[in-house]
Design a protein around this motif. Sequence first.
Motif, PDB file in Angstrom:
ATOM      1  N   ASP A 189       0.975  -1.257  -0.038  1.00 54.05           N
ATOM      2  CA  ASP A 189      -0.063   0.212   0.072  1.00 54.05           C
ATOM      3  C   ASP A 189       0.779   1.225   0.033  1.00 54.05           C
ATOM      4  OD1 ASP A 189      -2.331  -1.608   0.132  1.00 54.05           O
ATOM      5  OD2 ASP A 189      -2.483  -1.397   2.354  1.00 54.05           O
ATOM      6  N   GLY A 190       0.213   2.199  -0.330  1.00 55.24           N
ATOM      7  CA  GLY A 190       0.957   3.566  -0.418  1.00 55.24           C
ATOM      8  C   GLY A 190       1.937   3.962  -1.693  1.00 55.24           C
ATOM      9  N   GLY A 218      -6.289   2.827  -4.877  1.00 47.31           N
ATOM     10  CA  GLY A 218      -5.852   2.565  -3.628  1.00 47.31           C
ATOM     11  C   GLY A 218      -5.740   3.534  -2.613  1.00 47.31           C
ATOM     12  N   PHE A 219      -6.315   4.621  -2.948  1.00 49.54           N
ATOM     13  CA  PHE A 219      -5.918   5.866  -1.917  1.00 49.54           C
ATOM     14  C   PHE A 219      -7.073   6.189  -0.987  1.00 49.54           C
ATOM     15  CE2 PHE A 219      -3.775   8.120  -6.020  1.00 49.54           C
ATOM     16  CZ  PHE A 219      -2.596   7.009  -5.740  1.00 49.54           C
ATOM     17  N   PHE A 249       3.225   1.692   5.381  1.00 50.43           N
ATOM     18  CA  PHE A 249       2.804   1.311   4.206  1.00 50.43           C
ATOM     19  C   PHE A 249       0.984   1.522   4.173  1.00 50.43           C
ATOM     20  CE2 PHE A 249       6.695  -1.045   3.531  1.00 50.43           C
ATOM     21  CZ  PHE A 249       7.216  -0.370   2.268  1.00 50.43           C
ATOM     22  N   ASN A 250       0.820   2.713   3.787  1.00 47.79           N
ATOM     23  CA  ASN A 250      -0.926   2.711   4.292  1.00 47.79           C
ATOM     24  C   ASN A 250      -1.412   3.579   2.912  1.00 47.79           C
ATOM     25  OD1 ASN A 250      -0.686   5.753   4.679  1.00 47.79           O
ATOM     26  ND2 ASN A 250       0.662   5.024   5.825  1.00 47.79           N
ATOM     27  N   ASP A 251      -2.706   3.314   2.754  1.00 44.16           N
ATOM     28  CA  ASP A 251      -3.300   4.271   1.547  1.00 44.16           C
ATOM     29  C   ASP A 251      -3.447   5.420   1.383  1.00 44.16           C
ATOM     30  OD1 ASP A 251      -5.466   4.287   3.461  1.00 44.16           O
ATOM     31  OD2 ASP A 251      -6.740   3.072   2.351  1.00 44.16           O
ATOM     32  N   GLU A 252      -2.933   6.131   2.397  1.00 47.45           N
ATOM     33  CA  GLU A 252      -3.118   7.602   2.486  1.00 47.45           C
ATOM     34  C   GLU A 252      -1.883   8.080   1.517  1.00 47.45           C
ATOM     35  OE1 GLU A 252      -3.439  11.703   5.065  1.00 47.45           O
ATOM     36  OE2 GLU A 252      -4.388   9.799   5.814  1.00 47.45           O
ATOM     37  N   ILE A 276       5.808  11.220   0.145  1.00 49.36           N
ATOM     38  CA  ILE A 276       6.264  12.477  -0.608  1.00 49.36           C
ATOM     39  C   ILE A 276       4.780  13.149  -0.969  1.00 49.36           C
ATOM     40  CG2 ILE A 276       7.000  13.121  -2.767  1.00 49.36           C
ATOM     41  CD1 ILE A 276       9.145  12.006  -0.642  1.00 49.36           C
ATOM     42  N   MET A 277       3.517  12.472  -1.026  1.00 54.16           N
ATOM     43  CA  MET A 277       2.395  13.339  -1.089  1.00 54.16           C
ATOM     44  C   MET A 277       1.317  12.221  -0.524  1.00 54.16           C
ATOM     45  SD  MET A 277       0.338  14.913  -4.582  1.00 54.16           S
ATOM     46  CE  MET A 277      -0.808  16.150  -4.329  1.00 54.16           C
ATOM     47  N   ARG A 278       0.335  13.146   0.356  1.00 52.21           N
ATOM     48  CA  ARG A 278      -0.657  12.227   0.954  1.00 52.21           C
ATOM     49  C   ARG A 278      -2.112  12.561   0.199  1.00 52.21           C
ATOM     50  NH1 ARG A 278      -1.763  13.319   6.193  1.00 52.21           N
ATOM     51  NH2 ARG A 278      -0.240  15.020   6.723  1.00 52.21           N
TER      52      ARG A 278
END
Length: 504
Positions: free
Chosen positions: A207-208, A257-258, A274-277, A370-372
């Motif tokens: 993820d991420g 996947g965001f 590792f996360n979907d944000e 790097i970007m959320r």
Amino acid sequence: MNKKEILKWLKPTSILIAFAMVFTGCADLEEDPTIDYSLAPGTYSQIAELELGVTGIYGRLRNASQWSTFFVHGWAGDDITTHKVSNKADFREFDQRQVSATNGRIANNWRDIYAMVRAANAVLEGIEGVQFTDADKQDRLIGEIYFLRGAMFFHLTRMHGRIPLPLTSVPDFEIGLATQEEVYQQIESDLLQAEILLPEIYPGVLDGAPRPNSGSARAFLARLYLDWAGFPAKDNSKYALAASSAKQVIDNAATHGFGLVEDLEDLWLLNNRFNDESIWTIAYNADNNLFNRKYGKLGNPSDLGGWQETFAEIRFFEDFPEGPRKEATYRTEHDWENFTDQQTPVFKKIAGPAGDIPLTDFNTDRNDFIMRYAEVLLIYAEASGRSGNVTPAAWEALNKIRRRAEGLPFNTPNPSVDVTSGDIAELAFTERKWEFAGEWLRWNDLVRMERVQDALSNRNPQSSFNSQGQLLPVQNAILGSLGTDNYFAPVPANEVLLNPNLGN
């Protein structure tokens, strides 16, 4: 993450180093006569060579980004400060707005980024005219090259403004600085090409988006257009493009996947790296010698055994609205007003939540987001307001962030925090101030809106006292100009010496 898992997003370090040695050559714009920089079109004969080319650039990127140096311009914001003496002089130059052309951090960034750009150009030349059987894989690998080159140009222009735009692997020793418009146009071109070639979601990764997808490229376009609309280009027409690009990402978030994590503090936990944000993640793994060296020790003061590099501005901390988001941003349990070395708050985002990164640990597993996705939502809200096309969806994007900041379910309307009237652009701009504190982003916002003077001339603490009742001082007073003529760092002196055209 074990070694098997890390192979999902990156090849072994030995392969990366091998590629870097073969394809990047010398790291700056000075020619090394022992290296053949040319790579004839159609050089690649198998897709594995293309894949090595791509992962080699990731190796370069990880080696550069593991250090705070990669984000050195972030110290110019009103949210971040560094140690008042010690060996942090290069960071203090940004902190105090007196950046010299001999600053070692900008020289390192310039060298590392153009090494990646040259490597990207070499890969594009090597694949020219070649078509492999696995067309989908070939497309996404080439898409990554365009994304990485565009992202690196974008990163560097935020630091320096006008930059050179080499688009071949063979150095041009008389290249000059492109106009700001040309720089933005090239970044746009690279990101648009990346969006076409990248899949909706990259197969086989965690993820991420540690390998970017088409949504990552579109999100970066939204960020680009927001900058393009502000200083120095001031092309207001780009606000509409920023809004529409962000809305496109929002509408397709599930496909890419965001999403938002429920609890903001969870973002900074090692086990949630590792996360979907995250829209695009630079991933690390200390067990495999792929470590991140800008979190943990560097965010702690010497009182706690830290290396006292990245701290929080006192006034910004004082002004920060109380609540769950402030608790997720800072280590508020510390008696920082009475630290013996330097009295400044500690960023939880940098030092890590209590007990998560050991105080003795310098090499960490923390990833860089790097970007959320939170930024995509706030770009949509702000750009909608500045383009004059405010919709209920734009208010909802803003309110999702406001709800989470208060520890509330972000998808559930709540009249106690929701806003549906007022200047949505300014509300979103302020929301960015608090949401991204300590993430090396605030300076970019101050520049594009020409608010450096307002922000940095108002840094004196107002309510922070030590145990002797003394009001604490600002640690690194401003020494340089706060005018627009001092927004961007100079081209490194050694590069101008090699090529005087870069001094124009």
